[in-house]
Write a protein that holds these residues in place. Structure first.
Motif, PDB file in Angstrom:
ATOM      1  N   MET A   1       0.737  -1.214   0.133  1.00  0.00           N
ATOM      2  CA  MET A   1       0.104  -0.032   0.014  1.00  0.00           C
ATOM      3  C   MET A   1       0.989   1.011  -0.036  1.00  0.00           C
ATOM      4  O   MET A   1       1.859   1.291   0.281  1.00  0.00           O
ATOM      5  CB  MET A   1      -0.885  -0.073   1.254  1.00  0.00           C
ATOM      6  CG  MET A   1      -1.738  -1.202   1.407  1.00  0.00           C
ATOM      7  SD  MET A   1      -2.894  -1.449  -0.051  1.00  0.00           S
ATOM      8  CE  MET A   1      -4.050  -0.092   0.283  1.00  0.00           C
ATOM      9  N   SER A   5       1.704  -0.124   4.507  1.00  0.00           N
ATOM     10  CA  SER A   5       1.094  -1.114   5.326  1.00  0.00           C
ATOM     11  C   SER A   5       0.769  -2.260   4.493  1.00  0.00           C
ATOM     12  O   SER A   5       1.013  -2.350   3.209  1.00  0.00           O
ATOM     13  CB  SER A   5      -0.519  -0.764   6.009  1.00  0.00           C
ATOM     14  OG  SER A   5      -1.198  -0.193   4.841  1.00  0.00           O
ATOM     15  N   ALA A   7      -1.517  -5.471   2.922  1.00  0.00           N
ATOM     16  CA  ALA A   7      -2.650  -5.723   2.399  1.00  0.00           C
ATOM     17  C   ALA A   7      -2.729  -7.019   1.748  1.00  0.00           C
ATOM     18  O   ALA A   7      -2.123  -7.195   1.080  1.00  0.00           O
ATOM     19  CB  ALA A   7      -3.253  -4.333   1.627  1.00  0.00           C
ATOM     20  N   TYR A  19     -12.616  -1.953   0.487  1.00  0.00           N
ATOM     21  CA  TYR A  19     -11.248  -1.801   1.320  1.00  0.00           C
ATOM     22  C   TYR A  19     -11.989  -2.139   2.832  1.00  0.00           C
ATOM     23  O   TYR A  19     -12.550  -1.270   3.542  1.00  0.00           O
ATOM     24  CB  TYR A  19     -10.663  -0.489   1.239  1.00  0.00           C
ATOM     25  CG  TYR A  19      -9.360  -0.060   2.298  1.00  0.00           C
ATOM     26  CD1 TYR A  19      -8.417  -0.615   1.729  1.00  0.00           C
ATOM     27  CD2 TYR A  19      -9.697   0.080   3.534  1.00  0.00           C
ATOM     28  CE1 TYR A  19      -7.138  -0.553   2.659  1.00  0.00           C
ATOM     29  CE2 TYR A  19      -8.602   0.489   4.255  1.00  0.00           C
ATOM     30  CZ  TYR A  19      -7.312   0.140   3.839  1.00  0.00           C
ATOM     31  OH  TYR A  19      -6.241   0.276   4.572  1.00  0.00           O
ATOM     32  N   PRO A  21     -10.331  -2.466   6.413  1.00  0.00           N
ATOM     33  CA  PRO A  21      -9.147  -2.329   7.560  1.00  0.00           C
ATOM     34  C   PRO A  21      -9.421  -3.684   8.481  1.00  0.00           C
ATOM     35  O   PRO A  21     -10.506  -3.768   8.934  1.00  0.00           O
ATOM     36  CB  PRO A  21      -9.386  -1.064   8.083  1.00  0.00           C
ATOM     37  CG  PRO A  21     -10.513  -0.611   7.900  1.00  0.00           C
ATOM     38  CD  PRO A  21     -11.172  -1.171   6.714  1.00  0.00           C
ATOM     39  N   LEU A  22      -8.038  -4.153   8.996  1.00  0.00           N
ATOM     40  CA  LEU A  22      -8.112  -5.200  10.000  1.00  0.00           C
ATOM     41  C   LEU A  22      -7.489  -4.506  11.204  1.00  0.00           C
ATOM     42  O   LEU A  22      -6.779  -3.513  11.270  1.00  0.00           O
ATOM     43  CB  LEU A  22      -7.574  -6.620   9.304  1.00  0.00           C
ATOM     44  CG  LEU A  22      -8.007  -6.923   8.082  1.00  0.00           C
ATOM     45  CD1 LEU A  22      -6.916  -8.066   7.482  1.00  0.00           C
ATOM     46  CD2 LEU A  22      -9.201  -7.373   8.223  1.00  0.00           C
ATOM     47  N   ARG A  23      -7.802  -5.438  12.281  1.00  0.00           N
ATOM     48  CA  ARG A  23      -7.325  -4.879  13.836  1.00  0.00           C
ATOM     49  C   ARG A  23      -5.938  -4.694  13.618  1.00  0.00           C
ATOM     50  O   ARG A  23      -5.268  -4.070  14.418  1.00  0.00           O
ATOM     51  CB  ARG A  23      -7.768  -5.884  14.728  1.00  0.00           C
ATOM     52  CG  ARG A  23      -9.486  -5.643  15.018  1.00  0.00           C
ATOM     53  CD  ARG A  23      -9.911  -6.538  15.994  1.00  0.00           C
ATOM     54  NE  ARG A  23     -11.549  -6.213  16.273  1.00  0.00           N
ATOM     55  CZ  ARG A  23     -12.176  -7.134  16.844  1.00  0.00           C
ATOM     56  NH1 ARG A  23     -11.723  -7.825  17.320  1.00  0.00           N
ATOM     57  NH2 ARG A  23     -13.328  -6.848  16.945  1.00  0.00           N
ATOM     58  N   GLY A  25      -3.933  -3.678  11.693  1.00  0.00           N
ATOM     59  CA  GLY A  25      -3.142  -2.538  10.984  1.00  0.00           C
ATOM     60  C   GLY A  25      -3.206  -2.995   9.405  1.00  0.00           C
ATOM     61  O   GLY A  25      -2.824  -1.991   8.526  1.00  0.00           O
ATOM     62  N   SER A  26      -3.390  -4.166   9.121  1.00  0.00           N
ATOM     63  CA  SER A  26      -3.447  -4.496   7.522  1.00  0.00           C
ATOM     64  C   SER A  26      -4.897  -4.201   7.022  1.00  0.00           C
ATOM     65  O   SER A  26      -5.711  -3.600   7.669  1.00  0.00           O
ATOM     66  CB  SER A  26      -2.774  -6.073   7.348  1.00  0.00           C
ATOM     67  OG  SER A  26      -3.647  -7.061   8.111  1.00  0.00           O
ATOM     68  N   ALA A  27      -5.019  -4.956   5.735  1.00  0.00           N
ATOM     69  CA  ALA A  27      -6.176  -4.498   5.293  1.00  0.00           C
ATOM     70  C   ALA A  27      -6.548  -5.708   4.240  1.00  0.00           C
ATOM     71  O   ALA A  27      -5.813  -6.492   3.806  1.00  0.00           O
ATOM     72  CB  ALA A  27      -6.478  -3.260   4.323  1.00  0.00           C
TER      73      ALA A  27
END
Length: 52
Positions: A1, A5, A7, A19, A21-23, A25-27
């Motif tokens: 990204m 980060s 993804a 999109y 977002p995950l907890r 910090g990734s996605a």
């Protein structure tokens, strides 16, 4: 990204992309057939903000 980060991307149609977002910090970046419907279903499962 762009912000460096991580993804996981599964894009088959760039005209419809969701999109998530995950907890950690990734996605997750995906292109479901009906992105808005999927987002609404996930929001309904999660419940009100701050519930978890």
């Amino acid at each position: 990204m762009a912000d460096r980060s991580k993804a996981f991307c599964l894009i088959t149609d760039s005209s419809r992309v969701l999109y998530l977002p995950l907890r950690d910090g990734s996605a997750l970046v995906i292109s479901p057939e009906r992105p808005r419907a999927l987002l609404e279903a996930l929001q309904a499962l999660a419940g009100p903000p701050g519930a978890h």
